[in-house]
Design an enzyme around this catalytic site. Structure first.
Site, short mmCIF file in Angstrom:
data_model
loop_
_atom_site.label_atom_id
_atom_site.label_comp_id
_atom_site.label_asym_id
_atom_site.label_seq_id
_atom_site.Cartn_x
_atom_site.Cartn_y
_atom_site.Cartn_z
N HIS A 124 79.32 62.75 -3.99
CA HIS A 124 79.78 62.24 -2.68
C HIS A 124 80.28 63.44 -1.87
CE1 HIS A 124 81.00 59.59 0.35
NE2 HIS A 124 82.06 59.01 -0.20
N ASP A 154 90.24 58.22 -8.38
CA ASP A 154 89.23 57.38 -7.73
C ASP A 154 89.20 56.06 -8.50
OD1 ASP A 154 87.04 56.48 -6.21
OD2 ASP A 154 85.58 57.48 -7.48
N GLN A 180 82.69 63.36 1.33
CA GLN A 180 84.09 63.06 1.05
C GLN A 180 84.87 64.34 0.73
OE1 GLN A 180 85.70 59.79 0.96
NE2 GLN A 180 87.44 61.18 1.03
N CYS A 197 89.91 58.84 -2.30
CA CYS A 197 88.86 58.66 -1.28
C CYS A 197 88.86 57.26 -0.69
CB CYS A 197 87.50 59.02 -1.86
SG CYS A 197 86.89 57.87 -3.12
N ARG A 255 87.31 62.10 7.39
CA ARG A 255 85.87 61.86 7.24
C ARG A 255 85.18 62.03 8.60
NH1 ARG A 255 83.96 58.79 3.02
NH2 ARG A 255 81.95 59.50 3.80
N ARG A 312 73.11 56.49 1.95
CA ARG A 312 73.95 56.11 0.80
C ARG A 312 73.05 55.34 -0.16
NH1 ARG A 312 79.99 53.63 0.41
NH2 ARG A 312 80.34 55.84 0.81
#
Ligand code: CP
Ligand code: NVA
Length: 318
Positions: A130, A226, A133, A266, A294, A103
């Protein structure tokens, strides 16, 4: 025999068929969760974090343990990364671990890591994308609305961020009709839109970018948003709250979608900003399934990447 490693840096690193294989495997792993049948896929997996995380950290660490491997979490300041080059870090890690999950901020860093790595490199979130996700989100759509292909996906809010970009690319890969709505100045990178259009042309999906939230929402099967303030943008919080206010997902916005629409986020979510508590906690919200997925999607991804990198045979399980 090991072959060249397969990486997952951006959603389009998987074809429609490959994405579907990963999601099929995720469904099987979810059903088998408590069967304690480790795959011989990942051994030690390095989890490098330059930004904070709850879901990515816990889901990868738990999933790797479920698969019989060991997660090695490296937090900022705990390794020489940043002092020695990304490429040197990749060379050393890939002599020892089976997969690297990172990340970070710049997508270019992930590309540099992958270019020097002998083992799969996975994007655990960058400023640009991402992709892990989106695999979890597609698994969630499969569970609640069936095959994502042909379904309409509406994303509202910061349309220039990592989630918007990954929904465009990952949704188009799945054959979805992806609509993204955000204010002028916060629309997706045109290169990402072009890549999504190219992918959609081969999957039967489509892409629409608009400043009109109602155009995105009309009859949508999936509604999604988001945070308006991504990691690293904290200084812009107040300005962003004003700019994105017309794109908040409240009950009135959700009512413009298909009556059977599901709501995705998310997480982390900020109630009263991008989504109301009523929607987040309401009957159409599937965000807790999405968070759980996830785990299952990433377990499948790790096994699949190892198999496609010649390190594990999916057919024989050894
Ligand atoms: N959705 C997500 O990636 O959450 P974390 O930032 O907590 O990992
Ligand atoms: N866009 C958000 C996603 C968090 C999972 C961020 O980058 O902070």
């Amino acid at each position: 025999m090991p072959t060249s490693p397969r990486h997952f840096l951006v959603d389009t690193d998987l074809t429609q068929q490959e994405q579907s294989e990963v999601l099929d495997l995720a469904r099987r792993l979810k059903a088998d969760r408590w069967a304690h049948r480790p795959y011989a896929g990942p051994q030690t997996v390095a989890l490098l974090f330059d930004k904070t995380s709850t879901r990515t950290r816990v889901s990868f660490a738990t999933g790797i343990a479920d698969l019989g491997g060991s997660p090695l979490v490296v937090n900022p300041g705990e390794s020489q990364l940043g002092k020695e080059s990304v490429a040197d870090t990749a060379r050393v890690f890939s002599r020892m671990v089976s997969t690297i999950v990172w990340r970070t901020y710049a997508q270019e860093g992930l590309e540099e890591m992958a270019a020097a790595s002998d083992v799969p490199v996975v994007n655990g979130l960058s400023d640009a994308y991402h992709p892990c996700q989106i695999l979890a989100d597609l698994l969630t759509v499969r569970e609640h609305r069936g095959d994502p292909a042909g379904r309409t996906f509406a994303y509202l809010g910061d349309a220039a961020n990592n989630m918007a970009h990954s929904y465009l690319l990952g949704g188009a890969t799945a054959g979805m009709h992806v609509r993204v709505a955000g204010p002028e100045g916060y629309l997706p990178d045109p290169a990402v839109v072009a890549a999504a259009e190219e992918r959609a042309a081969s999957t039967g999906g489509s892409v629409r970018v608009t400043t009109d939230p109602d155009e995105a929402l009309a009859g949508a099967d999936v509604v999604c948003t988001d945070t308006w303030v991504s990691m690293g943008q904290e200084a812009e919080r107040e300005a962003r709250a004003r700019i994105f206010a017309p794109y908040a997902v409240d009950a009135a916005a959700l009512a413009k979608a298909d009556p059977e629409a599901v709501f995705l986020h998310c997480l982390p979510a900020f109630r009263g900003c991008e989504v109301t508590a009523e929607v987040l906690e309401g009957p159409q919200s599937v965000v807790w399934d999405e968070a759980e997925n996830r785990l299952h999607a990433q377990k499948a991804l790790l096994v699949w990447l190892m198999a496609r990198s010649g390190r594990y045979d999916l057919a024989t399980g050894s």
